[in-house]
Design an enzyme around this catalytic site. Structure first.
Site, PDB file in Angstrom:
ATOM      1  N   ASN A   1      -5.440  14.150  36.459  1.00 24.54           N
ATOM      2  CA  ASN A   1      -6.545  13.803  36.515  1.00 24.54           C
ATOM      3  C   ASN A   1      -6.143  11.854  36.358  1.00 24.54           C
ATOM      4  O   ASN A   1      -5.050  10.993  36.052  1.00 24.54           O
ATOM      5  CB  ASN A   1      -6.621  13.955  35.263  1.00 24.54           C
ATOM      6  CG  ASN A   1      -8.733  13.412  34.936  1.00 24.54           C
ATOM      7  OD1 ASN A   1      -9.165  13.918  34.548  1.00 24.54           O
ATOM      8  ND2 ASN A   1      -8.746  12.306  33.350  1.00 24.54           N
TER       9      ASN A   1
ATOM     10  N   GLU B   1     -15.020  12.799  33.171  1.00 22.37           N
ATOM     11  CA  GLU B   1     -15.552  11.401  32.116  1.00 22.37           C
ATOM     12  C   GLU B   1     -16.489  10.718  32.007  1.00 22.37           C
ATOM     13  O   GLU B   1     -16.162   9.280  32.127  1.00 22.37           O
ATOM     14  CB  GLU B   1     -13.297  10.827  31.754  1.00 22.37           C
ATOM     15  CG  GLU B   1     -12.758  11.415  31.262  1.00 22.37           C
ATOM     16  CD  GLU B   1     -11.653  11.044  30.832  1.00 22.37           C
ATOM     17  OE1 GLU B   1     -11.404   9.341  30.638  1.00 22.37           O
ATOM     18  OE2 GLU B   1     -10.723  10.825  30.568  1.00 22.37           O
TER      19      GLU B   1
ATOM     20  N   GLU C   1      -4.088   9.717  34.838  1.00 19.72           N
ATOM     21  CA  GLU C   1      -3.802   8.299  35.345  1.00 19.72           C
ATOM     22  C   GLU C   1      -2.226   7.373  35.530  1.00 19.72           C
ATOM     23  O   GLU C   1      -1.402   6.250  35.287  1.00 19.72           O
ATOM     24  CB  GLU C   1      -4.102   6.962  33.775  1.00 19.72           C
ATOM     25  CG  GLU C   1      -5.360   7.803  33.230  1.00 19.72           C
ATOM     26  CD  GLU C   1      -6.191   6.188  32.398  1.00 19.72           C
ATOM     27  OE1 GLU C   1      -5.537   5.761  31.985  1.00 19.72           O
ATOM     28  OE2 GLU C   1      -6.947   7.094  32.406  1.00 19.72           O
TER      29      GLU C   1
ATOM     30  N   HIS D   1     -15.782   6.875  35.276  1.00 17.47           N
ATOM     31  CA  HIS D   1     -16.605   5.961  34.083  1.00 17.47           C
ATOM     32  C   HIS D   1     -16.726   4.468  35.219  1.00 17.47           C
ATOM     33  O   HIS D   1     -15.902   3.955  35.483  1.00 17.47           O
ATOM     34  CB  HIS D   1     -15.115   5.325  33.227  1.00 17.47           C
ATOM     35  CG  HIS D   1     -14.616   5.542  32.887  1.00 17.47           C
ATOM     36  ND1 HIS D   1     -14.971   6.976  31.630  1.00 17.47           N
ATOM     37  CD2 HIS D   1     -13.018   6.669  32.144  1.00 17.47           C
ATOM     38  CE1 HIS D   1     -14.273   7.652  30.910  1.00 17.47           C
ATOM     39  NE2 HIS D   1     -13.079   7.823  31.655  1.00 17.47           N
TER      40      HIS D   1
END
Ligand code: XIL
Length: 481
Positions: A213, A279, A171, A250
């Site tokens: 990621n 995720e 992130e 997500h």
């Protein structure tokens, strides 16, 4: 100074998304490397893991180690999944609660569970602006840089040889329309912090795939996606050791599954990296949730370099966004419609992973990397007719390489094995894992170590090595004994 916060706010609003879609179409995006577009004929698997394996992929879940005593949870975990990610246990606050004092107990428990049950492990996450230990708050500049790199080195070294892929950096890009880096304490140590982290991780565990990621990087037209794409393209061009990009995925009403998701995965893969869905959770219920889950699964299967899918928890009640019921099992552990959609999509088959190094695509604006991109594991195939076969994948960068070799036993199985290949003159192996090498250059034979001596009929085992110069090419010879 960046405050250390667990992201408790699981709301859609917590994830601000670009309001205006900036379509920064990068010229090179269209240059999709040719992939082997052969439909795989699948026999119908009955679990997520087995069906994914038939496609040469994995199916994983985030695991909270304290739930390993919950028998319903563990029953589903062991039945359905062949990859795990520590939901929190390998993060910086968990692994280095005091400076240079490491606590790997919870992470080790997960690795032990995975190894005992034939699962692999995604490492998550070496560096992130969130879930940092309190002591980082008093550091900045070169002191923080030193602490960061030490953290990467120590954690990746501890888990060396046990991790399929590491989220080295998590992130690091800003939300919104800038496509720029997130302003964090890590970023303030200098713009090169990400590549410094990747180089440290490579040195510490040359066998792990190293991933960047992030979330809200699923929609190809979003500026954040383009920002990450440009960074990865630059890293590949300059030989920064990056192997994969993780898409957290997500999804909810504020950040829904985008129809161009497959395009995003394809365009990143064309840069010469693997892509992984890391995720996945999709808020909602019933058929609309199931449709999105099926779409995500088909998109991964359509991209040869999509290695696998990880969902962010098992039952809805295990989710960090439990109120959105975003997972594949309900609170009682029953399979939801979304589960069936995923399983069916897996069993429909897709594009197999590349079995040989795919063609290197040339990044449009900068010097092309000389490296051969790593390839992912070949699909599960019937046992070879001889004693064994060996295939390998290589990540080559200017001056060095890492090679992973996968051995598949023939129908008699193996009780000891050797693999022979030739390291070009002027090149040398500097480090080998999960095998013993007879030398460092020229004709080199690798022999099993104790734990991987025996391989059942049709089973596989892996070893690897790193070196300077140019990686071996050609087909390695595999023999029993
Ligand atoms: C979440 C965990 O699921 C929660 O238990 C924890 O409180 C906060 O972090 N992006 C990531 C994951 O990379 O590590 C986050 O996991 C979810 C968002």
């Amino acid at each position: 100074m960046d405050k250390v916060l667990a992201r408790g706010s699981g709301s859609a609003a917590a994830r601000s998304r670009p309001r205006t879609a900036v379509v920064a179409m990068v010229a090179g995006a269209a240059m999709v490397a040719a992939t082997i577009a052969v439909a795989t004929s699948a026999s119908a698997g009955t679990t997520l893991g087995a069906s994914a394996a038939e496609q040469g992929r994995y199916f994983g879940t985030a695991v909270a180690v304290n739930k390993l005593s919950d028998s319903t949870y563990v029953g589903i975990l062991n039945r359905e999944f062949n990859m795990v990610t520590a939901e929190n246990e390998m993060k910086w606050d968990a692994t280095e609660p005091s400076r240079n004092q490491f606590n790997f107990s919870a992470g080790d428990r997960l690795v032990a569970h995975a190894q005992a049950n034939g699962m692999r492990v995604r490492g998550h996450a070496l560096l992130w602006h969130q879930q940092q230990p309190g002591w980082t708050g008093s550091l900045s500049g070169s002191a923080l840089r030193e602490a960061m790199i030490n953290h990467v080195t120590q954690v990746a070294t501890h888990y060396r040889g046990k991790i399929h892929s590491w989220d080295v950096v998590n992130e690091a890009f800003d939300d919104g329309n800038s496509g720029a880096r997130r302003n964090s304490n890590l970023q303030q140590t200098g713009n090169d912090w990400i590549e410094a982290a990747f180089r440290a991780a490579r040195a510490a565990d040359p066998g792990a795939k190293l991933c960047y990621n992030d979330y809200n990087t699923d929609n190809w037209s979003w500026a954040k996606t383009q920002g990450v794409y440009n960074m990865v393209r630059d890293f590949k061009a300059r030989g920064v050791p990056i192997d994969c990009v993780g898409f957290q995925s997500h999804f909810n009403s504020g950040s829904p599954y985008p129809s161009n998701y497959r395009t995003t995965l394809q365009n990143f893969a064309a840069l010469g990296v693997d892509v992984q869905i890391t995720e996945l959770d999709i808020e909602g219920s019933g058929s609309s949730q199931a449709t999105s889950y099926g779409n995500v699964t088909r998109d991964c299967l359509a991209v040869a370099r999509c290695n696998g899918i990880t969902v962010w928890g098992i039952r809805d009640t295990d989710s960090w966004r439990a109120s959105g019921t975003p997972l594949l099992f309900d609170g009682s552990g029953n399979k939801k419609q979304a589960y069936t959609a995923v399983l069916n999509a897996l069993n429909e088959g897709g594009t197999p992973p590349p079995t040989t190094a795919p063609p290197t695509s040339t990044p449009p604006t900068s010097t092309p990397p000389t490296s051969t991109p790593p390839t992912s594991e070949p699909p599960t195939t019937p046992p070879p007719t001889g004693a064994c076969t060996a295939t390998f994948t290589t990540n080559q960068w200017p001056g060095g390489f890492v090679t992973n070799v996968r051995i598949t036993a023939g129908s008699s199985g193996l009780n000891g094995w050797t693999v022979s290949l030739t390291v070009p003159s002027g090149s040398a192996i500097t480090n080998t894992w999960s095998a013993q090498a007879s030398g460092t250059t020229g004709a080199v034979t690798f022999r099993n170590v104790d734990y991987n001596r025996q391989v059942g009929a049709g089973g596989t085992t892996e070893f690897g090595f790193q070196g300077t110069g140019t990686a071996p090419s050609g087909t390695p010879a595999c023999a029993a004994g």
